[in-house]
Design a protein around this motif. Structure first.
Motif, PDB file in Angstrom:
ATOM      1  N   SER A   1       0.753  -1.137  -0.062  1.00  0.00           N
ATOM      2  CA  SER A   1      -0.086  -0.096   0.026  1.00  0.00           C
ATOM      3  C   SER A   1       0.946   1.296  -0.106  1.00  0.00           C
ATOM      4  O   SER A   1       1.783   1.371   0.778  1.00  0.00           O
ATOM      5  CB  SER A   1      -0.942   0.068   1.137  1.00  0.00           C
ATOM      6  N   GLU A   2       0.569   2.158  -0.904  1.00  0.00           N
ATOM      7  CA  GLU A   2       1.396   3.420  -0.961  1.00  0.00           C
ATOM      8  C   GLU A   2       0.100   4.475  -1.410  1.00  0.00           C
ATOM      9  O   GLU A   2      -0.741   4.207  -1.920  1.00  0.00           O
ATOM     10  CB  GLU A   2       2.296   3.309  -2.060  1.00  0.00           C
ATOM     11  N   PRO A   3       0.566   5.824  -1.137  1.00  0.00           N
ATOM     12  CA  PRO A   3      -0.533   6.709  -1.650  1.00  0.00           C
ATOM     13  C   PRO A   3      -0.569   6.565  -2.998  1.00  0.00           C
ATOM     14  O   PRO A   3       0.306   6.515  -3.871  1.00  0.00           O
ATOM     15  CB  PRO A   3       0.304   8.057  -1.131  1.00  0.00           C
ATOM     16  N   VAL A   4      -1.804   7.168  -3.269  1.00  0.00           N
ATOM     17  CA  VAL A   4      -1.987   7.212  -5.043  1.00  0.00           C
ATOM     18  C   VAL A   4      -1.132   8.108  -5.554  1.00  0.00           C
ATOM     19  O   VAL A   4      -0.863   9.353  -5.175  1.00  0.00           O
ATOM     20  CB  VAL A   4      -3.663   7.579  -5.184  1.00  0.00           C
ATOM     21  N   GLY A   5      -0.678   7.942  -6.719  1.00  0.00           N
ATOM     22  CA  GLY A   5       0.334   8.481  -7.425  1.00  0.00           C
ATOM     23  C   GLY A   5       1.777   8.270  -6.857  1.00  0.00           C
ATOM     24  O   GLY A   5       2.557   8.593  -7.963  1.00  0.00           O
ATOM     25  N   THR A   6       1.841   7.436  -5.940  1.00  0.00           N
ATOM     26  CA  THR A   6       3.275   7.094  -5.644  1.00  0.00           C
ATOM     27  C   THR A   6       3.985   6.084  -7.074  1.00  0.00           C
ATOM     28  O   THR A   6       3.202   5.209  -7.315  1.00  0.00           O
ATOM     29  CB  THR A   6       3.410   6.178  -4.559  1.00  0.00           C
ATOM     30  N   HIS A   7       5.222   6.322  -7.356  1.00  0.00           N
ATOM     31  CA  HIS A   7       5.732   5.717  -8.299  1.00  0.00           C
ATOM     32  C   HIS A   7       7.044   5.580  -8.255  1.00  0.00           C
ATOM     33  O   HIS A   7       7.767   6.546  -7.856  1.00  0.00           O
ATOM     34  CB  HIS A   7       5.278   6.375  -9.881  1.00  0.00           C
ATOM     35  N   ARG A   8       7.544   4.441  -8.834  1.00  0.00           N
ATOM     36  CA  ARG A   8       9.106   4.201  -8.662  1.00  0.00           C
ATOM     37  C   ARG A   8       9.362   3.161  -9.964  1.00  0.00           C
ATOM     38  O   ARG A   8       8.646   2.652 -10.490  1.00  0.00           O
ATOM     39  CB  ARG A   8       9.426   3.467  -7.676  1.00  0.00           C
ATOM     40  N   ALA A   9      10.924   3.111 -10.207  1.00  0.00           N
ATOM     41  CA  ALA A   9      11.112   2.425 -11.314  1.00  0.00           C
ATOM     42  C   ALA A   9      10.718   0.753 -11.053  1.00  0.00           C
ATOM     43  O   ALA A   9      10.980   0.507  -9.949  1.00  0.00           O
ATOM     44  CB  ALA A   9      12.555   2.555 -11.483  1.00  0.00           C
ATOM     45  N   TRP A  10      10.560   0.160 -12.286  1.00  0.00           N
ATOM     46  CA  TRP A  10      10.121  -1.304 -12.111  1.00  0.00           C
ATOM     47  C   TRP A  10      11.570  -2.024 -11.434  1.00  0.00           C
ATOM     48  O   TRP A  10      12.819  -1.482 -12.126  1.00  0.00           O
ATOM     49  CB  TRP A  10      10.028  -1.741 -13.619  1.00  0.00           C
ATOM     50  N   GLN A  11      11.323  -2.866 -10.558  1.00  0.00           N
ATOM     51  CA  GLN A  11      12.447  -3.868 -10.082  1.00  0.00           C
ATOM     52  C   GLN A  11      12.412  -4.894 -10.385  1.00  0.00           C
ATOM     53  O   GLN A  11      11.245  -5.511 -10.390  1.00  0.00           O
ATOM     54  CB  GLN A  11      12.688  -3.521  -8.592  1.00  0.00           C
TER      55      GLN A  11
END
Length: 266
Positions: A60-70
Motif C-alpha cells: 500500500s502506497e499513496p495514490v500517485g506514488t511511483h518508482r522504477a520497476w525492479q
C-alpha cells in the motif's frame, strides 16, 4: 468519456527524450474495505506506450506514488488483473463471460507502465485505464491464478541451459488459460501435464521464444465448461531453454522459467 459504471485511473504523464525507455510501477487506488470483482477493464492504445498491466497488490502506497520497476517486483506483485494495452500489445487479456477476478479487501491497485520513445523528438507518454468494479456476486465465477516457477535457476555464462520445473497437483484444478513465461535469453519452452495414470497432454508449446512475450503473454485457452483438468496426482511439467551469451551467470528473477494459468475457483 468514461463509460457508465466504470472508474478511470490515470497515470502520471512521463516526458521521454528521444530513444528513452521508462518502466515504472504506479499506485492507482488505496486498499478497499471490501472485496471487489473486476467486471471489465478498458485501456488506451497510445503512441509510445509499450504496455500497461494492472495488478492487485498487498503493498500500500499513496495514490500517485511511483518508482522504477525492479526485478524483485515479479515475486511481490499479486493478481494480474488485466494487461496488454499499448501500441505494440495484442490487447488486454480478459476472462470469459461470467468469470471475474476478485480483488480482496486490503489490496491496492497498481499499474506497471512501459514507455519507449522511438521518435526523434521529446514526447509525453500517457496512459489510463477504465475499470468496472462491483461487489461480489454469486452469479459470477471467480478466477484464481496458478503459478509454477523455480526461483533457484542460474544460467551459466556463454552456455545453453535447460531447466525442468515440476509441480504435483494436490487437488483438481480446471484451467481455462495458460501462458509460458521467460525473458529475453529464452530460446524455447513448453508446458505439459503428466497424468498420474500415464500419458501426457500439452498445455502450451513455444518452440521459438520471443522476448516480447514476457510482457505480452500468449495464452492457450479452453472453455470454462470444458476446462483443461489437472487432477490430484497429476504433475505439471515446464521445460525452459536459454542461451546466455554474457560473461556472467544470470539468476532469478532476471530470467525465469514460469508457467502462469487461470482456473475456476478462488
Amino acid at each position: 468519456p468514461v463509460p457508465d459504471g466504470y472508474t478511470r485511473f490515470v497515470t502520471t504523464p512521463r516526458e521521454l527524450a528521444p530513444g528513452e525507455e521508462i518502466l515504472v510501477n504506479e499506485w492507482l487506488a488505496l486498499p478497499a474495505d471490501d472485496d471487489r470483482d473486476v467486471i471489465d477493464v478498458r485501456g488506451e492504445d497510445s503512441p509510445y506506450l509499450h504496455h500497461f498491466i494492472l495488478y492487485s497488490t498487498s503493498q500500500s502506497e499513496p495514490v500517485g506514488t511511483h518508482r522504477a520497476w525492479q526485478d524483485s517486483d515479479q515475486v511481490t506483485l499479486g493478481l494480474h488483473l488485466a494487461g496488454g494495452f499499448g501500441s505494440e500489445a495484442a490487447g488486454a487479456y480478459k476472462p470469459p463471460a461470467g468469470v471475474v477476478f476478485r480483488v480482496a479487501k486490503g489490496r491496492s491497485l497498481l499499474a506497471n507502465v512501459h514507455y519507449i520513445n522511438t521518435s526523434s523528438g521529446t514526447v509525453v507518454g500517457r496512459a489510463w485505464v477504465d475499470v468496472k468494479l462491483a461487489p461480489p456476486s454469486p452469479d459470477k465465477q471467480v478466477a484464481g491464478m496458478f503459478v509454477s516457477v523455480d526461483p533457484t535457476i542460474s544460467l551459466a555464462p556463454h552456455a545453453k541451459s535447460i531447466v525442468d520445473v515440476t509441480c504435483t497437483m494436490q487437488h483438481d484444478i480446471g484451467l481455462f488459460a495458460w501462458a509460458n513465461h521467460m525473458h529475453e535469453l529464452g530460446t524455447s519452452t513448453y508446458a505439459e501435464v503428466l497424468r498420474a495414470g500415464g500419458g501426457q497432454v500439452d498445455l502450451r508449446r513455444d518452440d521459438a521464444w520471443d522476448g516480447e512475450w514476457a510482457f505480452n503473454p500468449r495464452f492457450a485457452s479452453w472453455p470454462t465448461d470444458a476446462p483443461m483438468m489437472l487432477h490430484a496426482g497429476d504433475t505439471g511439467h515446464t521445460r525452459c531453454v536459454w542461451n546466455n551469451p554474457g560473461a556472467e551467470a544470470v539468476t532469478f528473477p532476471h530470467e525465469k522459467c514460469l508457467g502462469l494459468g487461470f482456473f475456476m475457483g478462488d
